[in-house]
Scaffold this motif. Sequence first.
Motif, PDB file in Angstrom:
ATOM      1  N   ARG A   1       0.831  -1.211   0.000  1.00 40.31           N
ATOM      2  CA  ARG A   1       0.000   0.000   0.000  1.00 40.31           C
ATOM      3  C   ARG A   1       0.863   1.257   0.000  1.00 40.31           C
ATOM      4  NH1 ARG A   1      -3.093  -2.792   3.905  1.00 40.31           N
ATOM      5  NH2 ARG A   1      -2.218  -1.501   5.575  1.00 40.31           N
ATOM      6  N   ALA A   2       1.903   1.247   0.827  1.00 42.53           N
ATOM      7  CA  ALA A   2       2.776   2.419   0.927  1.00 42.53           C
ATOM      8  C   ALA A   2       3.498   2.690  -0.392  1.00 42.53           C
ATOM      9  CB  ALA A   2       3.796   2.211   2.049  1.00 42.53           C
ATOM     10  N   VAL A   3       3.993   1.637  -1.031  1.00 44.16           N
ATOM     11  CA  VAL A   3       4.674   1.793  -2.315  1.00 44.16           C
ATOM     12  C   VAL A   3       3.708   2.308  -3.371  1.00 44.16           C
ATOM     13  CG1 VAL A   3       5.596   0.440  -4.251  1.00 44.16           C
ATOM     14  CG2 VAL A   3       6.590   0.197  -1.985  1.00 44.16           C
ATOM     15  N   THR A   4       2.486   1.781  -3.363  1.00 43.25           N
ATOM     16  CA  THR A   4       1.488   2.217  -4.339  1.00 43.25           C
ATOM     17  C   THR A   4       1.196   3.703  -4.197  1.00 43.25           C
ATOM     18  OG1 THR A   4       0.457   0.023  -4.357  1.00 43.25           O
ATOM     19  CG2 THR A   4      -0.866   1.865  -5.178  1.00 43.25           C
ATOM     20  N   ARG A   5       1.017   4.158  -2.969  1.00 49.27           N
ATOM     21  CA  ARG A   5       0.721   5.579  -2.746  1.00 49.27           C
ATOM     22  C   ARG A   5       1.880   6.460  -3.187  1.00 49.27           C
ATOM     23  NH1 ARG A   5      -1.665   4.031   3.136  1.00 49.27           N
ATOM     24  NH2 ARG A   5      -3.765   3.404   2.472  1.00 49.27           N
ATOM     25  N   GLN A   6       3.089   6.033  -2.858  1.00 51.22           N
ATOM     26  CA  GLN A   6       4.258   6.819  -3.268  1.00 51.22           C
ATOM     27  C   GLN A   6       4.401   6.834  -4.787  1.00 51.22           C
ATOM     28  OE1 GLN A   6       6.171   8.756  -1.354  1.00 51.22           O
ATOM     29  NE2 GLN A   6       4.827   8.189   0.337  1.00 51.22           N
ATOM     30  N   ALA A   7       4.105   5.700  -5.431  1.00 47.11           N
ATOM     31  CA  ALA A   7       4.196   5.627  -6.893  1.00 47.11           C
ATOM     32  C   ALA A   7       3.160   6.534  -7.547  1.00 47.11           C
ATOM     33  CB  ALA A   7       4.018   4.182  -7.369  1.00 47.11           C
ATOM     34  N   LEU A   8       1.956   6.573  -6.992  1.00 44.93           N
ATOM     35  CA  LEU A   8       0.920   7.459  -7.530  1.00 44.93           C
ATOM     36  C   LEU A   8       1.350   8.921  -7.421  1.00 44.93           C
ATOM     37  CD1 LEU A   8      -2.353   5.731  -6.250  1.00 44.93           C
ATOM     38  CD2 LEU A   8      -1.662   6.060  -8.626  1.00 44.93           C
ATOM     39  N   ASN A   9       1.966   9.275  -6.313  1.00 48.00           N
ATOM     40  CA  ASN A   9       2.487  10.642  -6.165  1.00 48.00           C
ATOM     41  C   ASN A   9       3.564  10.921  -7.207  1.00 48.00           C
ATOM     42  OD1 ASN A   9       0.838  11.166  -3.971  1.00 48.00           O
ATOM     43  ND2 ASN A   9       2.366  10.556  -2.459  1.00 48.00           N
ATOM     44  N   ARG A  10       4.426   9.932  -7.441  1.00 46.73           N
ATOM     45  CA  ARG A  10       5.521  10.098  -8.394  1.00 46.73           C
ATOM     46  C   ARG A  10       5.006  10.222  -9.827  1.00 46.73           C
ATOM     47  NH1 ARG A  10      11.276  10.180  -8.324  1.00 46.73           N
ATOM     48  NH2 ARG A  10      10.780  10.272  -6.110  1.00 46.73           N
ATOM     49  N   ILE A  11       3.926   9.522 -10.157  1.00 47.74           N
ATOM     50  CA  ILE A  11       3.355   9.570 -11.513  1.00 47.74           C
ATOM     51  C   ILE A  11       2.991  10.998 -11.890  1.00 47.74           C
ATOM     52  CG2 ILE A  11       1.280   8.990 -12.835  1.00 47.74           C
ATOM     53  CD1 ILE A  11       1.436   6.186 -11.715  1.00 47.74           C
ATOM     54  N   ARG A  12       2.466  11.761 -10.951  1.00 51.90           N
ATOM     55  CA  ARG A  12       2.079  13.139 -11.255  1.00 51.90           C
ATOM     56  C   ARG A  12       3.297  13.970 -11.647  1.00 51.90           C
ATOM     57  NH1 ARG A  12      -0.902  11.560  -6.660  1.00 51.90           N
ATOM     58  NH2 ARG A  12      -3.105  11.271  -7.145  1.00 51.90           N
ATOM     59  N   THR A  13       4.413  13.742 -10.987  1.00 49.75           N
ATOM     60  CA  THR A  13       5.652  14.439 -11.328  1.00 49.75           C
ATOM     61  C   THR A  13       6.155  13.997 -12.696  1.00 49.75           C
ATOM     62  OG1 THR A  13       6.265  14.584  -8.992  1.00 49.75           O
ATOM     63  CG2 THR A  13       8.033  14.895 -10.608  1.00 49.75           C
ATOM     64  N   LEU A  14       6.074  12.686 -12.953  1.00 53.29           N
ATOM     65  CA  LEU A  14       6.550  12.154 -14.228  1.00 53.29           C
ATOM     66  C   LEU A  14       5.721  12.671 -15.395  1.00 53.29           C
ATOM     67  CD1 LEU A  14       7.234   8.415 -13.281  1.00 53.29           C
ATOM     68  CD2 LEU A  14       8.890  10.255 -13.551  1.00 53.29           C
ATOM     69  N   ALA A  15       4.421  12.839 -15.184  1.00 56.85           N
ATOM     70  CA  ALA A  15       3.555  13.316 -16.262  1.00 56.85           C
ATOM     71  C   ALA A  15       4.025  14.675 -16.755  1.00 56.85           C
ATOM     72  CB  ALA A  15       2.111  13.392 -15.776  1.00 56.85           C
ATOM     73  N   ARG A  16       4.412  15.532 -15.842  1.00 61.56           N
ATOM     74  CA  ARG A  16       4.909  16.856 -16.237  1.00 61.56           C
ATOM     75  C   ARG A  16       6.248  16.740 -16.955  1.00 61.56           C
ATOM     76  NH1 ARG A  16       2.692  17.987 -11.092  1.00 61.56           N
ATOM     77  NH2 ARG A  16       4.728  17.788 -10.084  1.00 61.56           N
ATOM     78  N   ARG A  17       7.103  15.841 -16.468  1.00 62.05           N
ATOM     79  CA  ARG A  17       8.414  15.660 -17.072  1.00 62.05           C
ATOM     80  C   ARG A  17       8.299  15.105 -18.490  1.00 62.05           C
ATOM     81  NH1 ARG A  17      12.052  11.201 -14.407  1.00 62.05           N
ATOM     82  NH2 ARG A  17      11.396  12.302 -12.523  1.00 62.05           N
ATOM     83  N   ARG A  18       7.369  14.194 -18.702  1.00 59.92           N
ATOM     84  CA  ARG A  18       7.237  13.545 -20.009  1.00 59.92           C
ATOM     85  C   ARG A  18       6.602  14.452 -21.054  1.00 59.92           C
ATOM     86  NH1 ARG A  18       5.622   7.566 -17.621  1.00 59.92           N
ATOM     87  NH2 ARG A  18       7.632   7.237 -16.593  1.00 59.92           N
ATOM     88  N   GLU A  19       5.922  15.496 -20.597  1.00 56.38           N
ATOM     89  CA  GLU A  19       5.389  16.465 -21.555  1.00 56.38           C
ATOM     90  C   GLU A  19       6.517  17.138 -22.330  1.00 56.38           C
ATOM     91  OE1 GLU A  19       2.983  19.182 -19.405  1.00 56.38           O
ATOM     92  OE2 GLU A  19       1.329  17.763 -19.093  1.00 56.38           O
ATOM     93  N   ASP A  20       7.690  17.247 -21.697  1.00 60.90           N
ATOM     94  CA  ASP A  20       8.839  17.907 -22.324  1.00 60.90           C
ATOM     95  C   ASP A  20       9.826  16.899 -22.925  1.00 60.90           C
ATOM     96  OD1 ASP A  20       7.851  20.403 -21.483  1.00 60.90           O
ATOM     97  OD2 ASP A  20       8.787  20.166 -19.515  1.00 60.90           O
ATOM     98  N   TYR A  21       9.469  15.606 -22.874  1.00 63.79           N
ATOM     99  CA  TYR A  21      10.384  14.578 -23.372  1.00 63.79           C
ATOM    100  C   TYR A  21      10.522  14.684 -24.886  1.00 63.79           C
ATOM    101  CZ  TYR A  21      12.774  10.043 -23.230  1.00 63.79           C
ATOM    102  OH  TYR A  21      13.700   9.036 -23.304  1.00 63.79           O
ATOM    103  N   VAL A  22      11.737  14.516 -25.384  1.00 61.29           N
ATOM    104  CA  VAL A  22      11.997  14.616 -26.824  1.00 61.29           C
ATOM    105  C   VAL A  22      11.721  13.279 -27.498  1.00 61.29           C
ATOM    106  CG1 VAL A  22      13.723  15.103 -28.595  1.00 61.29           C
ATOM    107  CG2 VAL A  22      13.731  16.399 -26.451  1.00 61.29           C
TER     108      VAL A  22
END
Length: 287
Positions: free
Chosen positions: A55-76
């Motif tokens: 459960r703890a890993v899942t919650r942390q991963a969900l938080n991380r996904i939001r950060t990754l979504a912004r990063r991938r918008e700028d991915y080449v």
Amino acid sequence: MTEDPFVAHRSLLFTVAYEMLGSAADAEDVLQETWLRWAAVDRSQVGDPRAYLVRAVTRQALNRIRTLARRREDYVGEWLPEPLLTHPDVADDVELAESVSIAMLTVLETLRPVERAVFVLHEVFGIPHNEVAEAVGKTPDAVRQIARRARNHVSARQPRVRVSPTEHKAVMGRFVAALHTGRIQDLLEIMAPDVILIADGGGLSAAAQAPVHGAELVARLLTGTERAEADTTLVWVNGAPAIRIESDGGGRAAVSLRIENGRITRIYATSNPQKLTRLHEPTALTR
């Protein structure tokens, strides 16, 4: 002395995080954050350490996904999951091997974050709906609906017939041989007419900026790629046979295939050097 539950379940926790994020580096960050929280918790209040940690890993991963979504918008160019060298025995667990394949992880990228978490936890790891609900902050009934929607989404985008490791390895061997000969006809014979090549260079190495469609175009692109001084090795990546291409002792590319009816339908080629750091030591993946 009893082994700490976090250490005992580390491979499982990494696999969950990696399947949710498609990145080993981000999965390791999630594990580090989870460990810090685990170290501070009152263990006497934890009835099931494995379930608590998932459960703890899942919650942390969900938080991380939001950060990754912004990063991938700028991915080449195109984004592909980070390939991992794995032991051949990962393929013995058919469900696990399918779930960590580059093809499946690419499909999982098309799910919404909570859909992805529900699919991974329930469909791959067999965690009951009520426990998944606690991990994602939904009701069990909502999780059942999300699971059904995610399952249908994935099924519509994945081959219905599984390919055995033996067949996969045979087709991969023919593909490598065709690359070495550089003959277009050899490639055309093992690729489906509507094959798609997806390349990920991240703007750091030469790669097609968009998917390449059709056997003729893909074959011409592959035969036109420089092959001199490149060492091509058949390895196990994400639970399936794949190609590791090296030049001057450094990682250069990892190539995985999706195969249907004995022919290649997708080629996933990762050459972003930041994603080639896990191709020399096997990563332990487990359920």
